[in-house]
Design a protein around this motif. Structure first.
Motif, mmCIF file in Angstrom:
data_model
loop_
_atom_site.group_PDB
_atom_site.id
_atom_site.type_symbol
_atom_site.label_atom_id
_atom_site.label_comp_id
_atom_site.label_asym_id
_atom_site.label_seq_id
_atom_site.Cartn_x
_atom_site.Cartn_y
_atom_site.Cartn_z
ATOM 1 N N GLU A 6 0.837 -1.197 0.000
ATOM 2 C CA GLU A 6 0.000 0.000 0.000
ATOM 3 C C GLU A 6 0.874 1.250 0.000
ATOM 4 O O GLU A 6 1.984 1.244 0.511
ATOM 5 C CB GLU A 6 -0.918 0.046 1.231
ATOM 6 C CG GLU A 6 -1.843 -1.125 1.389
ATOM 7 C CD GLU A 6 -1.330 -2.144 2.376
ATOM 8 O OE1 GLU A 6 -2.173 -2.837 2.997
ATOM 9 O OE2 GLU A 6 -0.104 -2.247 2.552
ATOM 10 N N ARG A 19 -5.621 9.490 -2.287
ATOM 11 C CA ARG A 19 -5.788 8.279 -3.076
ATOM 12 C C ARG A 19 -4.784 7.240 -2.599
ATOM 13 O O ARG A 19 -3.574 7.461 -2.667
ATOM 14 C CB ARG A 19 -5.610 8.523 -4.570
ATOM 15 C CG ARG A 19 -5.975 7.284 -5.390
ATOM 16 C CD ARG A 19 -5.924 7.509 -6.874
ATOM 17 N NE ARG A 19 -4.581 7.387 -7.413
ATOM 18 C CZ ARG A 19 -4.305 7.068 -8.682
ATOM 19 N NH1 ARG A 19 -5.293 6.819 -9.519
ATOM 20 N NH2 ARG A 19 -3.056 7.005 -9.086
ATOM 21 N N SER A 21 -3.084 3.504 -2.986
ATOM 22 C CA SER A 21 -2.787 2.519 -4.017
ATOM 23 C C SER A 21 -2.298 1.240 -3.356
ATOM 24 O O SER A 21 -1.655 1.279 -2.303
ATOM 25 C CB SER A 21 -1.700 3.029 -4.964
ATOM 26 O OG SER A 21 -2.099 4.211 -5.625
ATOM 27 N N THR A 78 -2.984 -3.258 -9.794
ATOM 28 C CA THR A 78 -3.112 -2.253 -8.754
ATOM 29 C C THR A 78 -4.585 -1.960 -8.474
ATOM 30 O O THR A 78 -5.391 -1.867 -9.410
ATOM 31 C CB THR A 78 -2.386 -0.962 -9.143
ATOM 32 O OG1 THR A 78 -1.000 -1.255 -9.393
ATOM 33 C CG2 THR A 78 -2.483 0.082 -8.043
ATOM 34 N N TYR A 80 -7.040 0.830 -6.248
ATOM 35 C CA TYR A 80 -6.987 2.175 -5.697
ATOM 36 C C TYR A 80 -8.184 2.417 -4.789
ATOM 37 O O TYR A 80 -9.247 1.808 -4.941
ATOM 38 C CB TYR A 80 -7.000 3.211 -6.815
ATOM 39 C CG TYR A 80 -5.937 3.026 -7.846
ATOM 40 C CD1 TYR A 80 -6.209 2.340 -9.032
ATOM 41 C CD2 TYR A 80 -4.652 3.533 -7.663
ATOM 42 C CE1 TYR A 80 -5.233 2.166 -9.997
ATOM 43 C CE2 TYR A 80 -3.671 3.361 -8.622
ATOM 44 C CZ TYR A 80 -3.957 2.675 -9.791
ATOM 45 O OH TYR A 80 -2.989 2.498 -10.737
#
Length: 121
Positions: A6, A19, A21, A78, A80
């Motif tokens: 993360e 945000r 990820s 990935t 988000y």
């Protein structure tokens, strides 16, 4: 070896956005249901949002509906979590999790190390 990493946490003010990820490796990402959990001090870990491996289904806990958006890029392995209109009660360690062909409410096969989100009032 499966890894979930993360990033994107930090200290922000109420009303700001962040945000998060989660970059996954060692797995066939498109076959995994992905979720974001959070755990605040003294509280149990809770599922915040999830993205199903199939049919594009998503889940949000009531307290974040309309403010948080989960998305995934299977080409980049990935997932988000876009967090808008952050509130002090969103303060927690946020964890990414994955389960192979998992159900939206049953994600516990692999976990990341967590990223701290702190929202000041």
């Amino acid at each position: 070896q499966v890894q979930l990493v993360e990033s994107g946490g930090g200290l922000v003010q109420a009303g700001d956005s962040l945000r998060l990820s989660c970059a996954a490796s060692g797995l066939t990402f498109s076959f995994y249901t992905m979720g974001w959990f959070r755990q605040a001090p003294g509280k149990e870990r809770e599922l915040v949002a999830a993205s199903s491996w199939s049919r594009g289904s998503t889940y949000y806990t009531d307290s974040v509906k309309g403010r948080f958006t989960i998305s995934r890029n299977n080409a980049k392995n990935t997932v988000y979590l876009q967090m808008n209109s952050l509130k002090p009660e969103d303060t927690a360690v946020y964890y990414c999790a994955a389960s192979f062909r998992g159900r939206l409410y049953d994600i516990d096969e692999y976990w990341g190390q967590g990223t701290q989100v702190t929202v000041s009032s």
